[in-house]
Design a protein around this motif. Structure first.
Motif, PDB file in Angstrom:
ATOM      1  N   PHE A  95      -0.104  -2.389   4.387  1.00 20.21           N
ATOM      2  CA  PHE A  95      -1.046  -3.142   5.034  1.00 20.21           C
ATOM      3  C   PHE A  95      -1.184  -2.358   6.433  1.00 20.21           C
ATOM      4  CE2 PHE A  95      -2.734  -6.292   8.181  1.00 20.21           C
ATOM      5  CZ  PHE A  95      -3.869  -6.869   7.392  1.00 20.21           C
ATOM      6  N   LEU A  96      -0.151  -2.369   7.159  1.00 24.89           N
ATOM      7  CA  LEU A  96      -0.135  -1.435   8.401  1.00 24.89           C
ATOM      8  C   LEU A  96      -0.113  -0.085   8.342  1.00 24.89           C
ATOM      9  CD1 LEU A  96       2.974  -3.683  10.197  1.00 24.89           C
ATOM     10  CD2 LEU A  96       0.465  -3.641  10.578  1.00 24.89           C
ATOM     11  N   GLY A  97       0.064   0.598   7.256  1.00 23.47           N
ATOM     12  CA  GLY A  97      -0.068   2.176   7.084  1.00 23.47           C
ATOM     13  C   GLY A  97      -1.441   2.353   6.995  1.00 23.47           C
ATOM     14  N   SER A 127      -0.047   8.184   7.819  1.00 21.42           N
ATOM     15  CA  SER A 127       0.080   6.967   7.228  1.00 21.42           C
ATOM     16  C   SER A 127       1.159   6.871   6.017  1.00 21.42           C
ATOM     17  CB  SER A 127      -1.141   6.844   6.401  1.00 21.42           C
ATOM     18  OG  SER A 127      -1.519   7.429   5.387  1.00 21.42           O
ATOM     19  N   HIS A 128       1.764   8.073   5.599  1.00 18.57           N
ATOM     20  CA  HIS A 128       2.806   7.917   4.672  1.00 18.57           C
ATOM     21  C   HIS A 128       4.140   7.860   5.577  1.00 18.57           C
ATOM     22  CE1 HIS A 128       0.883   8.482   0.804  1.00 18.57           C
ATOM     23  NE2 HIS A 128       0.391   9.462   1.320  1.00 18.57           N
ATOM     24  N   GLY A 129       4.196   8.543   6.555  1.00 21.54           N
ATOM     25  CA  GLY A 129       5.547   8.405   7.431  1.00 21.54           C
ATOM     26  C   GLY A 129       5.394   7.109   7.986  1.00 21.54           C
ATOM     27  N   LEU A 130       4.411   6.691   8.458  1.00 24.05           N
ATOM     28  CA  LEU A 130       4.274   5.211   9.133  1.00 24.05           C
ATOM     29  C   LEU A 130       4.684   4.377   7.860  1.00 24.05           C
ATOM     30  CD1 LEU A 130       3.506   3.308  11.577  1.00 24.05           C
ATOM     31  CD2 LEU A 130       1.269   3.414  10.720  1.00 24.05           C
ATOM     32  N   ARG A 131       3.894   4.299   7.024  1.00 22.02           N
ATOM     33  CA  ARG A 131       4.117   3.351   5.767  1.00 22.02           C
ATOM     34  C   ARG A 131       5.812   3.304   5.443  1.00 22.02           C
ATOM     35  NH1 ARG A 131      -0.068   3.851   2.754  1.00 22.02           N
ATOM     36  NH2 ARG A 131       0.570   6.037   1.772  1.00 22.02           N
ATOM     37  N   THR A 132       6.537   4.618   5.329  1.00 23.22           N
ATOM     38  CA  THR A 132       7.773   4.669   4.749  1.00 23.22           C
ATOM     39  C   THR A 132       8.719   4.016   5.946  1.00 23.22           C
ATOM     40  OG1 THR A 132       7.436   6.659   3.554  1.00 23.22           O
ATOM     41  CG2 THR A 132       9.774   6.128   4.262  1.00 23.22           C
ATOM     42  N   PHE A 190      -0.624  -0.729  -5.961  1.00 27.02           N
ATOM     43  CA  PHE A 190      -0.140   0.546  -6.235  1.00 27.02           C
ATOM     44  C   PHE A 190       0.849   1.012  -5.380  1.00 27.02           C
ATOM     45  CE2 PHE A 190      -0.076   5.158  -5.259  1.00 27.02           C
ATOM     46  CZ  PHE A 190       0.118   5.705  -6.357  1.00 27.02           C
ATOM     47  N   TYR A 191       0.981   0.494  -4.267  1.00 26.65           N
ATOM     48  CA  TYR A 191       2.108   1.006  -3.143  1.00 26.65           C
ATOM     49  C   TYR A 191       3.484  -0.360  -3.287  1.00 26.65           C
ATOM     50  CZ  TYR A 191      -0.133   4.993  -1.247  1.00 26.65           C
ATOM     51  OH  TYR A 191      -0.617   6.137  -1.125  1.00 26.65           O
ATOM     52  N   VAL A 192       3.077  -1.146  -3.817  1.00 23.31           N
ATOM     53  CA  VAL A 192       3.987  -2.319  -3.709  1.00 23.31           C
ATOM     54  C   VAL A 192       4.867  -1.719  -4.950  1.00 23.31           C
ATOM     55  CG1 VAL A 192       4.719  -4.519  -4.917  1.00 23.31           C
ATOM     56  CG2 VAL A 192       3.027  -4.063  -2.822  1.00 23.31           C
ATOM     57  N   ALA A 193       4.186  -1.140  -6.031  1.00 25.93           N
ATOM     58  CA  ALA A 193       4.915  -0.684  -7.272  1.00 25.93           C
ATOM     59  C   ALA A 193       5.533   0.521  -6.755  1.00 25.93           C
ATOM     60  CB  ALA A 193       3.966  -0.623  -8.568  1.00 25.93           C
ATOM     61  N   GLY A 194       4.887   1.558  -6.327  1.00 26.01           N
ATOM     62  CA  GLY A 194       5.561   2.864  -5.732  1.00 26.01           C
ATOM     63  C   GLY A 194       6.674   2.654  -4.893  1.00 26.01           C
ATOM     64  N   MET A 195       6.660   1.798  -3.987  1.00 30.14           N
ATOM     65  CA  MET A 195       7.645   1.665  -2.922  1.00 30.14           C
ATOM     66  C   MET A 195       8.779   0.911  -3.560  1.00 30.14           C
ATOM     67  SD  MET A 195       6.952   3.347  -0.255  1.00 30.14           S
ATOM     68  CE  MET A 195       7.918   3.041   0.984  1.00 30.14           C
ATOM     69  N   GLY A 196       8.657   0.153  -4.663  1.00 29.60           N
ATOM     70  CA  GLY A 196       9.809  -0.479  -5.284  1.00 29.60           C
ATOM     71  C   GLY A 196      10.595   0.530  -6.262  1.00 29.60           C
ATOM     72  N   VAL A 234       7.738  -7.638  -0.425  1.00 34.13           N
ATOM     73  CA  VAL A 234       7.183  -7.967   0.823  1.00 34.13           C
ATOM     74  C   VAL A 234       7.052  -6.706   1.868  1.00 34.13           C
ATOM     75  CG1 VAL A 234       7.767  -9.366   2.946  1.00 34.13           C
ATOM     76  CG2 VAL A 234       7.992 -10.310   0.692  1.00 34.13           C
ATOM     77  N   ALA A 235       8.352  -6.077   1.589  1.00 31.78           N
ATOM     78  CA  ALA A 235       8.383  -4.761   2.661  1.00 31.78           C
ATOM     79  C   ALA A 235       7.263  -3.911   2.330  1.00 31.78           C
ATOM     80  CB  ALA A 235       9.612  -4.130   2.495  1.00 31.78           C
ATOM     81  N   SER A 236       6.899  -3.504   1.066  1.00 34.36           N
ATOM     82  CA  SER A 236       5.723  -2.675   0.640  1.00 34.36           C
ATOM     83  C   SER A 236       4.531  -3.345   1.067  1.00 34.36           C
ATOM     84  CB  SER A 236       5.916  -2.631  -1.131  1.00 34.36           C
ATOM     85  OG  SER A 236       6.959  -1.935  -1.256  1.00 34.36           O
TER      86      SER A 236
END
Length: 158
Positions: free
Chosen positions: A85-87, A48-53, A139-145, A78-80
């Motif tokens: 969502f998909l990850g 999921s982390h690889g897919l998310r990235t 959490f991930y929107v902030a983290g990926m930002g 938006v990308a996050s």
């Protein structure tokens, strides 16, 4: 270890016994019981982390090309969102299997897969999706930002 705490936490949540009672039963669980659910947990996290990235980077590139005037922070958000969502489509079934193994409902991953399918069908693998997304998207929107911004900083430093 973290695995021991997770097994104890899951068993307490899945039953009526208390955390101290679970701790007293650790020697009876043995190594296999303590690490129950590790295989789906590890596979779920890595994939999921690889897919998310990957989805984050692909979504970001598409947004930059489709809407070049969109501010970076909106592109990243938006990308996050898309990547989280998909990850989770990979991670949630792994979490369901992990928790069922840790709760002692099944003895191995194969039994957990077939048992979940027989008991709940396809939807059973996605139990708790709404709650997970509600927790993880912010959490991930902030983290990926932060990830995207740290990439910019590292490029400046190089």
């Amino acid at each position: 270890s973290d695995s021991t705490v997770l097994v104890c936490q899951t068993r307490v949540q899945a039953s009526t016994i208390t955390f101290p009672e679970i701790l007293s039963k650790l020697p009876q669980l043995g190594v296999r019981g303590i690490y129950a659910g590790s295989i789906p947990a590890i596979l779920g996290q890595f994939s999921s982390h690889g897919l998310r990235t990957g989805i984050f980077e692909a979504s970001r590139l598409v947004l930059i090309n489709v809407a070049p005037t969109l501010p970076d922070i909106q592109v990243q958000s938006v990308a996050s969102f898309c990547s989280t969502f998909l990850g989770t489509a990979v991670r949630i079934p792994c979490e369901v299997l992990k928790q069922r193994l840790q709760a002692g409902l099944f003895d191995n991953v194969g039994e957990a897969i077939t048992g979940t399918w027989q008991q709940d069908g396809f939807r059973g693998f996605f139990r708790g999706t709404g709650a997970t997304l509600f927790r993880e998207i912010p959490f991930y929107v902030a983290g990926m930002g932060l990830y995207a911004e740290s990439k910019k900083v590292s490029l400046i430093l190089i």
